[in-house]
Every structure is written in C-alpha cells, then in structure tokens.
Scaffold this motif. Structure first.
Motif, mmCIF file in Angstrom:
data_model
loop_
_atom_site.group_PDB
_atom_site.id
_atom_site.type_symbol
_atom_site.label_atom_id
_atom_site.label_comp_id
_atom_site.label_asym_id
_atom_site.label_seq_id
_atom_site.Cartn_x
_atom_site.Cartn_y
_atom_site.Cartn_z
ATOM 1 N N GLU A 1 33.027 -23.730 -4.863
ATOM 2 C CA GLU A 1 33.965 -24.160 -5.893
ATOM 3 C C GLU A 1 33.743 -23.350 -7.155
ATOM 4 O OE1 GLU A 1 31.186 -27.975 -7.224
ATOM 5 O OE2 GLU A 1 33.116 -28.310 -6.246
ATOM 6 N N VAL B 1 36.494 -19.279 -6.865
ATOM 7 C CA VAL B 1 37.274 -19.853 -5.760
ATOM 8 C C VAL B 1 38.733 -19.966 -6.163
ATOM 9 C CG1 VAL B 1 37.552 -21.837 -4.228
ATOM 10 C CG2 VAL B 1 35.262 -21.069 -4.864
ATOM 11 N N ASP B 2 38.975 -20.340 -7.404
ATOM 12 C CA ASP B 2 40.356 -20.389 -7.900
ATOM 13 C C ASP B 2 40.998 -19.001 -7.817
ATOM 14 O OD1 ASP B 2 39.934 -23.067 -8.482
ATOM 15 O OD2 ASP B 2 39.467 -22.698 -10.603
ATOM 16 N N ASN C 1 41.866 -18.314 -4.218
ATOM 17 C CA ASN C 1 43.076 -19.035 -3.828
ATOM 18 C C ASN C 1 44.332 -18.388 -4.399
ATOM 19 O OD1 ASN C 1 41.776 -21.050 -2.339
ATOM 20 N ND2 ASN C 1 41.405 -22.304 -4.164
ATOM 21 N N THR C 2 44.233 -17.929 -5.659
ATOM 22 C CA THR C 2 45.377 -17.291 -6.296
ATOM 23 C C THR C 2 45.808 -16.053 -5.532
ATOM 24 O OG1 THR C 2 44.750 -18.111 -8.486
ATOM 25 C CG2 THR C 2 46.178 -16.177 -8.422
ATOM 26 N N PHE D 1 46.646 -17.330 -1.462
ATOM 27 C CA PHE D 1 47.699 -18.327 -1.270
ATOM 28 C C PHE D 1 48.638 -18.390 -2.486
ATOM 29 C CE2 PHE D 1 44.297 -19.715 1.559
ATOM 30 C CZ PHE D 1 44.997 -20.016 2.723
ATOM 31 N N THR E 1 49.416 -15.830 3.565
ATOM 32 C CA THR E 1 48.253 -16.249 4.340
ATOM 33 C C THR E 1 48.561 -17.545 5.079
ATOM 34 O OG1 THR E 1 46.756 -15.215 2.739
ATOM 35 C CG2 THR E 1 45.806 -16.880 4.214
ATOM 36 N N TYR F 1 34.432 -22.957 3.337
ATOM 37 C CA TYR F 1 35.774 -22.863 2.758
ATOM 38 C C TYR F 1 36.756 -22.861 3.924
ATOM 39 C CZ TYR F 1 39.901 -20.890 0.417
ATOM 40 O OH TYR F 1 41.161 -20.673 -0.067
ATOM 41 N N ARG G 1 41.216 -23.299 4.410
ATOM 42 C CA ARG G 1 42.525 -23.659 3.863
ATOM 43 C C ARG G 1 43.610 -23.101 4.782
ATOM 44 N NH1 ARG G 1 44.852 -22.712 -2.359
ATOM 45 N NH2 ARG G 1 47.015 -23.249 -1.878
ATOM 46 N N ARG H 1 40.938 -14.577 8.632
ATOM 47 C CA ARG H 1 42.158 -14.629 7.838
ATOM 48 C C ARG H 1 43.347 -14.374 8.758
ATOM 49 N NH1 ARG H 1 46.927 -11.571 5.714
ATOM 50 N NH2 ARG H 1 47.505 -12.802 3.891
ATOM 51 N N ARG I 1 36.889 -10.930 -3.376
ATOM 52 C CA ARG I 1 37.027 -12.274 -3.943
ATOM 53 C C ARG I 1 36.216 -13.310 -3.167
ATOM 54 N NH1 ARG I 1 42.329 -12.992 -7.376
ATOM 55 N NH2 ARG I 1 42.856 -10.818 -7.783
#
Length: 360
Positions: free
Chosen positions: A34, A38-39, A42-43, A46, A59, A72, A74, A336, A353
């Motif tokens: 986190e 991580v943000d 995600n940006t 996704f 993705t 992780y 998602r 991925r 990242r």
C-alpha cells in the motif's frame, strides 16, 4: 559470539521459510502492499478504460507474488480471479516448460534433428530442437498481424490455409538462412516444437501430457489448450490460464524448476531457457531471446530492454500485453493480462512501478 551465531541462524531460517512458501489449493496471502507507490502503479495499470475505441492501456489482471504469497491482485471486469485468460504467445513459454519435463525424462536432446520426431521436417534435416527453441530454424517466416496481414505467415497459419495443420504449414516454409545462424521470431517454430513433442510421445500420451507433466503437478486444474484440426496443441498462441495459475509456472521458473521437494524441470533446462541466443543481434526484438523465454540482458553493448528491472528478470510475453515476469533476486512473480491494441503499454514502466511499490 554464540548469541550472534544464533541470531544469524534464526534470521536464515526465517528467510528460508518465507522463500519456500508454496501454493497449495490456492495462494497464501501476504501483507498487501500500500501507499503512494501503489497508487502510482494503479494509475498506470488501470486508467479509465476505453472499451469503445480500445485505445490506451487496458489491463485485465495484475497479480504480484512475493516469496510465494499474493501481495497485490486486481482485475478489470469481466476478468476475475477465476477467468482463464487467453495467453497468446505466453503459450510458447508454456510449451518450453512442458518440453522441459520431456527433456528431463530423456525424451530428446537439444541437438536432435526435429525430423527425428516430426517427419515433415525432413525437408529441413539440419534444424534441431535447440534451433526451434531459439526461434532460429532458418525458415522464412513473417510474424506480423495488423501491419501486413496479407503477407503474414502467422495469420495464414492461424486463420486461413494453414489452420487445419499448423505444423505442416510451418514445415512447408522455405529457408532464408542455415539453421541456428539467425534469429527470426516465429510462431511456426513453436508449433513445430508441439508437433515434435507429439512424435516423441505418441498421440494418446500427448493429448494429456501438458496436464500430466506440468499443470497437475503445479496444482493447475482448469487450463485449456486448443489444438488445430490435426490435434496438435497450438503452442504459439492458444493456451488459457487464470492469472493465479500462470503465476505457478512463474514460481516454478523462479525457483530453478523445483516445485516443493520435486525437481520438475531440470535446472540445466531452466539455465538453457535463461541463456541468450548467441546469434541474436541487439534490437531485433523487444527483449533478448533465450530458450523460448525473453531475457532482460545486455547484448553486444546494447542496454537492457527493461533498464529499471534487474538484469536477471525474464519473461513470457504475448500479443496485446500479456506478460509473466519473473524476478528471481527480488523473489517476485508478476502476471499481467491485458487487451492493449495501440502499443501504449510498456513493460519497463510496469516493472518500475511494481518494484517501487514493493519496496519496504
């Protein structure tokens, strides 16, 4: 002194325990990553999804395994953790792993002519198993999809005149080079490997062999692998696995072919997969070819393909953004899946990242 040795021993045991976590029916869950990195991940992975024009990064799944545990995960609808996703050319590396089991059982040698196992290759008698694994058969193959479909060998093989017997179509290709002397990426070479495996095993054993040899020992029970009309697995393109199941193959490779107490793939085979093809010329492809895997290695003075990832990183890669990355020294396996159509996705950017996000 004794206390110091004891502490060191305890640290070693703790590290070994983490490093030797293996999935059973499912993966163990580690401490989720986190924070701002991580943000940022995600940006990138996704963004707002454009399903109307299929532009930008799209993705479907992103899974990060560290020390054998999920840290992780998602998905983007309709893909879920239970969805077997088309892997496209990751299928090539899966076939390499299946062949590794056969190699360990002394079914073939790397120096064996392919014609020993697949008679249509008698018209190319000097091509060896190693040549095919290096995409160096010397066959004059045109691997293009959207750019020049009318001239594409792979489009003809998968969708038109070659679709009924893909290996035979590849074998009927003329040569442009002596085998083993030049790299030319070829889905035909991969399907010739599949046909050679069928010749080694016989049809009956072959039809269940990927499951018996690889998938079941790894705990993969829901893989699908399509065949052509000749019942040869389409090793170039058509294996389907969930992200969690594909990660099992990555963990196997990260740990030098060992699964628990079983040496499923010979370490020598994994070493071959991870050794650059010595006739490859820098810049010919997006990464450096090994034995049907892709490597992040410097060749001929050229920089690593993914400069922000460790040099020992290697990967199985597929059309439209499919990727299985293995980072052994970082104890990371990354899956991925995507549906990228415009080439905007970058392997190095995702790896950079992820590595930032997993830092303590």
């Amino acid at each position: 002194m004794v206390r110091g040795l004891l502490c060191a021993a305890l640290l070693f045991v703790t590290f070994t325990s983490r490093a030797e976590t293996w999935p059973d029916k499912d993966w163990a869950k580690g401490t989720p990553i986190e924070g701002p990195a991580v943000d940022a991940l995600n940006t990138y992975a996704f963004p707002t999804r454009d399903d109307a024009t299929r532009q930008g990064i799209r993705t479907d799944a992103l899974l990060v395994i560290r020390d054998g545990e999920i840290i992780y995960e998602r998905y983007a609808a309709p893909t879920t953790a239970r969805t077997p996703h088309l892997t496209w050319s990751i299928s090539k590396s899966l076939m390499a792993s299946v062949l590794g089991v056969a190699y360990g059982d002394n079914r073939f040698k790397l120096t064996d002519p392919v014609a020993c196992f697949y008679p249509p290759m008698k018209q190319h008698p000097a091509v060896t198993m190693a040549d095919l694994l290096h995409w160096a058969s010397g066959l004059d193959w045109q691997e293009s999809y959207e750019v020049a479909p009318l001239k594409s060998s792979v489009v003809a093989m998968l969708y038109t005149r070659g679709r009924h017997d893909m290996a035979e179509f590849a074998a009927d290709t003329d040569s442009f080079s002596a085998p083993g002397k030049a790299f030319r990426y070829s889905s035909g070479d991969s399907n010739l490997l599949s046909a050679a495996l069928k010749g080694m095993l016989g049809h009956k054993a072959y039809m269940s062999y990927p499951w018996d040899a690889l998938f079941k020992p790894l705990g993969i029970h829901h893989a699908t692998w399509e065949t052509d009309a000749d019942e040869t697995f389409v090793a170039s393109s058509y294996a389907y696995l969930t992200a969690r199941d594909l990660a099992r193959v990555g963990l196997l490779m990260a740990r030098d072919g060992r699964w628990g107490a079983q040496q499923l793939l010979p370490k020598a085979w994994v070493d071959f997969n991870r050794q650059p093809f010595d006739a490859y010329k820098a810049g010919q492809d997006e990464a450096v070819p090994g034995g049907h895997w892709w490597l992040n290695r410097e060749v001929q003075g050229a920089a690593r393909p993914w400069p922000d990832a460790p040099a020992d990183t290697f990967a199985a890669l597929g059309h439209w953004g499919q990727a299985l990355y293995v980072l052994p020294d970082e104890h990371l396996v990354i899956v991925r899946y995507g549906d990228d159509r415009d080439g905007s996705y970058r392997h190095n950017e995702l790896l950079k990242r992820v590595l930032a996000a997993v830092q303590p």
